[in-house]
Write an enzyme that holds these catalytic residues in place. Structure first.
Site, PDB file in Angstrom:
ATOM      1  CG  HIS A 269     -13.166  66.193 -75.451  1.00  0.00           C
ATOM      2  ND1 HIS A 269     -14.208  65.661 -76.176  1.00  0.00           N
ATOM      3  CD2 HIS A 269     -13.560  66.156 -74.144  1.00  0.00           C
ATOM      4  CE1 HIS A 269     -15.182  65.302 -75.353  1.00  0.00           C
ATOM      5  NE2 HIS A 269     -14.811  65.600 -74.117  1.00  0.00           N
TER       6      HIS A 269
ATOM      7  CD  GLN B 202     -21.851  64.935 -69.576  1.00  0.00           C
ATOM      8  OE1 GLN B 202     -21.874  64.007 -70.398  1.00  0.00           O
ATOM      9  NE2 GLN B 202     -20.780  65.680 -69.387  1.00  0.00           N
TER      10      GLN B 202
ATOM     11  CG  ASP C 280     -15.998  57.840 -68.572  1.00  0.00           C
ATOM     12  OD1 ASP C 280     -16.498  56.985 -67.822  1.00  0.00           O
ATOM     13  OD2 ASP C 280     -16.107  59.058 -68.390  1.00  0.00           O
TER      14      ASP C 280
ATOM     15  CD  GLU D 263     -14.746  65.746 -79.216  1.00  0.00           C
ATOM     16  OE1 GLU D 263     -13.860  66.556 -79.550  1.00  0.00           O
ATOM     17  OE2 GLU D 263     -14.518  64.684 -78.595  1.00  0.00           O
TER      18      GLU D 263
ATOM     19  CG  ASP E 134     -12.828  60.434 -66.974  1.00  0.00           C
ATOM     20  OD1 ASP E 134     -11.776  59.940 -67.407  1.00  0.00           O
ATOM     21  OD2 ASP E 134     -13.768  60.768 -67.714  1.00  0.00           O
TER      22      ASP E 134
ATOM     23  CE  LYS F 280     -18.881  61.988 -68.766  1.00  0.00           C
ATOM     24  NZ  LYS F 280     -17.945  61.686 -69.865  1.00  0.00           N
TER      25      LYS F 280
ATOM     26  NE  ARG G  11     -21.048  62.641 -74.680  1.00  0.00           N
ATOM     27  CZ  ARG G  11     -19.905  62.872 -74.084  1.00  0.00           C
ATOM     28  NH1 ARG G  11     -19.868  63.568 -72.962  1.00  0.00           N
ATOM     29  NH2 ARG G  11     -18.773  62.399 -74.586  1.00  0.00           N
TER      30      ARG G  11
ATOM     31  CD  GLU H 190     -11.840  59.107 -70.677  1.00  0.00           C
ATOM     32  OE1 GLU H 190     -11.061  59.023 -69.694  1.00  0.00           O
ATOM     33  OE2 GLU H 190     -13.005  59.512 -70.573  1.00  0.00           O
TER      34      GLU H 190
ATOM     35  CB  THR I 119     -15.536  53.231 -66.685  1.00  0.00           C
ATOM     36  OG1 THR I 119     -16.263  54.396 -66.318  1.00  0.00           O
ATOM     37  CG2 THR I 119     -14.198  53.631 -67.288  1.00  0.00           C
TER      38      THR I 119
ATOM     39  CD  GLU J  84     -16.232  61.229 -72.280  1.00  0.00           C
ATOM     40  OE1 GLU J  84     -15.519  60.913 -71.300  1.00  0.00           O
ATOM     41  OE2 GLU J  84     -16.860  62.299 -72.350  1.00  0.00           O
TER      42      GLU J  84
END
Length: 409
Positions: free
Chosen positions: A130, A237, A230, A358, A123, A250, A234, A198, A254, A196
């Site tokens: 971002h 992490q 993904d 975000e 990834d 993570k 948070r 992606e 996925t 996420e």
């Protein structure tokens, strides 16, 4: 006027003969394990590609009569072109209609499976918007981008075994969490589960160990792309990713689309990359490449049916070819079924941010939704990614959606 038949698609259907993404499906069965087979999407139907190839005497019948896309992926670019050309003829030439029609199954009557066996998963972190947002969030008194970011595509090696097909429930992960003011970490389910948005790239033709893949060979090795979510924790992490990078936060899931769009279907969506302000080393320098390195993909993210973001892939700083070149520059080999993700796709505007961290600025600015305020995901939340790209003659190319629902661990 004759009654419409399965091959009579509405004008401008984003899954028309100009698209033809590949997947793997099975039909309901009264007993035993259902047979998985390669399918090609046409509108709201799925063509049994292996059965069509056999009925029409195609030399690719054995290649398409498989339970996975991997044999087709491994066959290489010329075969990909030939098979696509044959499929296009099967669904457009009137002489094939009588054979093909009975082999089309309504999409809502089949079960879709993970379309290929994932070999490795990497990834990346290729969106400047971002990366800048997260840098401003967590390093408010420092540079938003770390010194290496514009010199190489930053990435990490993920977990291939937890790549799942769209529609699979995602169990909320547990792990160590440490608040900045806490003396020691605690343990429990993530309270900051995130998404996420992606794009994933699927490798077909392998490469030998010790032989880097140059930018010019991108299309010789990458078969196609798909939407990818993904999922991230948070609050797990930050505590675990220093100094080696994400792990438990993570690795739990996925999600990828059930449909892989071949690169050839996206020729009209090629787009120039953003201007570079840092000189690139030769193996990443694409200034002399004949084709533009980006793709104009328009992504939409919904949470419980409400649109929360519309990230544009055309603004990504690093191209998929540059990611592949960097991934192999040290001599790493490619294997059929390798998957690499772009990293979160975010644009310059607030409504174009491809992650909740975000969109809510790490939970300080909650989203106002009909179902209530959201900072991060709650149990029962369902997230869906959809996308389209410009196609030939103004027709859109649809990408298969990615959906996942959060369930308690």
């Amino acid at each position: 006027m004759p009654e419409p038949t399965p091959l009579d698609l509405p004008e401008g259907d984003p899954f028309g003969p100009h698209n033809l993404p590949y997947g793997v499906f099975s039909l309901p069965t009264a007993s035993g394990e259902p047979l998985r087979r390669v399918g090609v999407r046409l509108g709201d139907r799925v063509l049994d590609a292996g059965a069509a190839a056999h009925a029409l005497g195609s030399p690719y019948a054995s290649l398409l009569a498989q339970s996975s896309l991997n044999p087709l992926l491994a066959a290489g670019r010329q075969t990909w072109r030939d098979v696509r050309r044959a499929l296009t003829a099967w669904v457009t030439v009137p002489a094939h209609r009588e054979v093909v029609e009975p082999l089309l199954h309504p999409l809502d009557t089949v079960e879709l499976h993970l379309p290929f066996e994932v070999a490795d998963y990497v990834d990346f972190y290729a969106s400047e918007h971002h990366a800048t947002n997260l840098g401003r969030m967590f390093r408010p008194d420092g540079d938003a981008l770390l010194p290496n970011w514009k010199h190489l595509p930053v990435g990490y090696h993920g977990r291939a075994g937890t790549v799942v097909v769209s529609g699979t429930d995602v169990v909320r992960p547990s792990g160590q969490r440490k608040a900045p003011s806490a003396a020691a970490p605690g343990f429990g389910p993530s309270a900051k589960m995130d998404i996420e948005a992606e794009v994933g790239f699927v490798v077909g033709a392998p490469s030998p160990m010790g032989s880097p893949v140059p930018l010019s060979s991108f299309r010789d090795h990458v078969f196609g792309l798909c939407l990818l979510n993904d999922w991230s924790a948070r609050d797990i992490q930050p505590w675990e990713y220093v100094p080696l990078g994400p792990h438990v936060a993570k690795s739990f899931a996925t999600s990828v689309s059930a449909w892989i769009t071949p690169l050839e279907a996206l020729d009209s969506a090629r787009a120039a990359l953003p201007a570079r302000d840092v000189p690139l080393l030769p193996y990443l320098d694409d200034s002399d490449e004949e084709e533009p390195g980006g793709y104009d993909l328009r992504i939409t993210v919904t949470l419980n049916g409400e649109v929360i973001s519309e990230p544009p892939f055309s603004g990504m700083y690093w191209s998929p070819a540059q990611m592949l070149a960097h991934m192999t520059v040290g001599g790493a080999s490619l294997r059929t079924g390798d998957l690499y993700g772009s990293g979160t796709v975010s644009g310059p505007e607030p409504h174009q941010r491809g992650s909740l961290i975000e969109l809510t600025w790490n939970g300080t600015q909650p989203l106002e939704l009909p179902s209530g305020k959201r900072t991060f995901l709650e149990d029962g939340d369902e997230v869906t990614l959809t996308a389209w790209a410009p196609g030939p003659d103004g027709v859109r190319v649809g990408l298969g959606e990615v959906t996942g629902r959060v369930v308690a661990g």
